[in-house]
Design a protein around this motif. Structure first.
Motif, PDB file in Angstrom:
ATOM      1  N   VAL A  40      35.908-102.182 -11.103  1.00 55.11           N
ATOM      2  CA  VAL A  40      36.940-102.893 -11.870  1.00 55.11           C
ATOM      3  C   VAL A  40      36.847-102.516 -13.344  1.00 55.11           C
ATOM      4  N   HIS A  41      35.630-102.463 -13.847  1.00 53.61           N
ATOM      5  CA  HIS A  41      35.431-102.126 -15.267  1.00 53.61           C
ATOM      6  C   HIS A  41      35.901-100.705 -15.553  1.00 53.61           C
ATOM      7  N   ILE A  42      35.586 -99.770 -14.663  1.00 56.46           N
ATOM      8  CA  ILE A  42      36.040 -98.394 -14.854  1.00 56.46           C
ATOM      9  C   ILE A  42      37.563 -98.339 -14.874  1.00 56.46           C
ATOM     10  N   GLY A  43      38.179 -99.042 -13.931  1.00 60.06           N
ATOM     11  CA  GLY A  43      39.636 -99.052 -13.860  1.00 60.06           C
ATOM     12  C   GLY A  43      40.288 -99.613 -15.103  1.00 60.06           C
ATOM     13  N   TRP A  44      39.806-100.751 -15.565  1.00 62.35           N
ATOM     14  CA  TRP A  44      40.391-101.349 -16.760  1.00 62.35           C
ATOM     15  C   TRP A  44      40.149-100.481 -17.995  1.00 62.35           C
ATOM     16  N   GLY A  45      39.013 -99.769 -18.003  1.00 64.09           N
ATOM     17  CA  GLY A  45      38.755 -98.866 -19.118  1.00 64.09           C
ATOM     18  C   GLY A  45      39.772 -97.728 -19.172  1.00 64.09           C
ATOM     19  N   ILE A  46      40.185 -97.232 -18.009  1.00 64.72           N
ATOM     20  CA  ILE A  46      41.202 -96.180 -17.948  1.00 64.72           C
ATOM     21  C   ILE A  46      42.562 -96.723 -18.372  1.00 64.72           C
ATOM     22  N   ARG A  47      42.883 -97.925 -17.901  1.00 64.55           N
ATOM     23  CA  ARG A  47      44.173 -98.513 -18.251  1.00 64.55           C
ATOM     24  C   ARG A  47      44.260 -98.819 -19.736  1.00 64.55           C
ATOM     25  N   SER A  48      43.170 -99.323 -20.319  1.00 65.66           N
ATOM     26  CA  SER A  48      43.065 -99.811 -21.703  1.00 65.66           C
ATOM     27  C   SER A  48      43.679-101.204 -21.797  1.00 65.66           C
TER      28      SER A  48
END
Length: 329
Positions: A97-105
């Motif tokens: 989840v953290h990786i995904g949100w980091g990509i989205r910003s």
């Protein structure tokens, strides 16, 4: 911790070189978890979580572990080796989840590219599949439900599904502060909610929680969110209004300023929300007790909405503590 002359627990002396936004500086008992995770040492991570004694601490620690680069490597091995244990699977999902949100910003949707959205949703779907299994097998496992309040928002599964997940968690863990902050985000207009729903939920949490709970800080958070959604000078005018000031005062005094409050890992964030909200509205005397308790312990949220969060914290803290005759002690 020391105590101020008016009986409020203090975070210790303040300094002109502060503040620190590092959660490990602010909560040193978390440092062994970081060391174990950085070393990729699953038994030490497992032992650390075994020593935690509340759903709130489990959820907080899971969120911090997810911010450490590369932990997915040893978590994937641990999840494969311990298929019946909810901990490694939940930690792995939280990392995804953290990786995904980091990509989205954190940008608004119109400023996120199609490629970012594709990768974002891919990571969240991977996490969601893991979490569905964990929650089915362990329906009272708070960290997994709290993580699903992030995936439900990112995958745009809707307000009703978000509330269902929150209700499942709160049935076992009432007044779970981090879960409440996640649902509050879902209820804001930027995530297809409404201000009526968001303010209503914040009041509901503050009212239903026992005196001294962190939940009252949701009132500060929703007012900050509402103000930041306004244009230009309307932001400060909103926070300066007397109804907002009084709402914040009432929430602070039944939560983190109540004699029954017992500081925990979430208290730092709650005090920062109140300190920011009062300061942004010019109610500096009301911000003073929160800054006195915090000392140099700051959190990126909500200060990172300002151009220079460190300078803003110092400026607002100085103004607040001067109302008590304390200056920058």
């Amino acid at each position: 911790m020391t105590s101020t002359t008016d009986g409020i627990t203090s975070g210790g002396p303040t300094s002109t070189s502060g503040p620190t936004f590092d959660p490990y500086d602010n909560t040193p008992e978390l440092i062994p978890l970081r060391s174990a995770a950085q070393a990729g040492h699953w038994p030490a991570v497992q032992a650390y979580f075994a020593g935690l004694d509340s759903a709130a601490e489990l959820t907080a620690a899971a969120g911090l572990l997810a911010d450490i680069a590369g932990v997915e490597n040893f978590l994937e091995r641990a999840a494969a080796e311990l298929p019946g244990d909810p901990l490694p699977r939940t930690l792995l999902a939280e990392r995804y989840v953290h990786i995904g949100w980091g990509i989205r910003s954190s940008a608004r949707a119109q400023h996120v590219s199609q490629d970012q959205f594709v990768q974002f949703h891919d990571w969240l779907r991977r996490a969601e599949q893991i979490l569905i299994e964990v929650c089915a097998e362990h329906p009272s496992y708070a960290p997994a439900w709290a993580s699903r309040l992030k995936t439900v928002r990112g995958l745009q599964l809707g307000q009703a599904e978000a509330r269902r997940r929150y209700d499942r968690l709160s049935a076992h863990h009432p007044h779970h502060y981090r879960a409440q902050t996640q649902l509050l985000q879902q209820l804001c207009p930027k995530w297809s909610g409404s201000w009526e729903a968001a303010h209503g939920f914040a009041r509901e949490c503050a009212t239903a929680a026992p005196d001294g709970s962190n939940s009252g800080a949701l009132v500060a958070i929703v007012h900050i969110e509402h103000a930041l959604d306004l244009d230009g000078g309307q932001k400060a005018a909103y926070m300066q209004s007397l109804p907002v000031r009084d709402d914040l005062r009432n929430a602070a005094h039944v939560s983190v300023l109540h004699p029954a409050h017992r500081p925990d890992w979430d208290s730092i964030g709650a005090h920062n929300a109140f300190a920011f909200a009062f300061s942004f509205g010019g109610h500096v005397a009301d911000a003073a007790p929160h800054f006195a308790i915090l000392g140099d312990r700051a959190t990126e949220d909500p200060w990172d909405c300002l151009p220079d969060m460190k300078a803003a914290f110092l400026r607002y803290r100085k103004a607040a503590l001067e109302t008590r005759g304390g200056g920058n002690r």
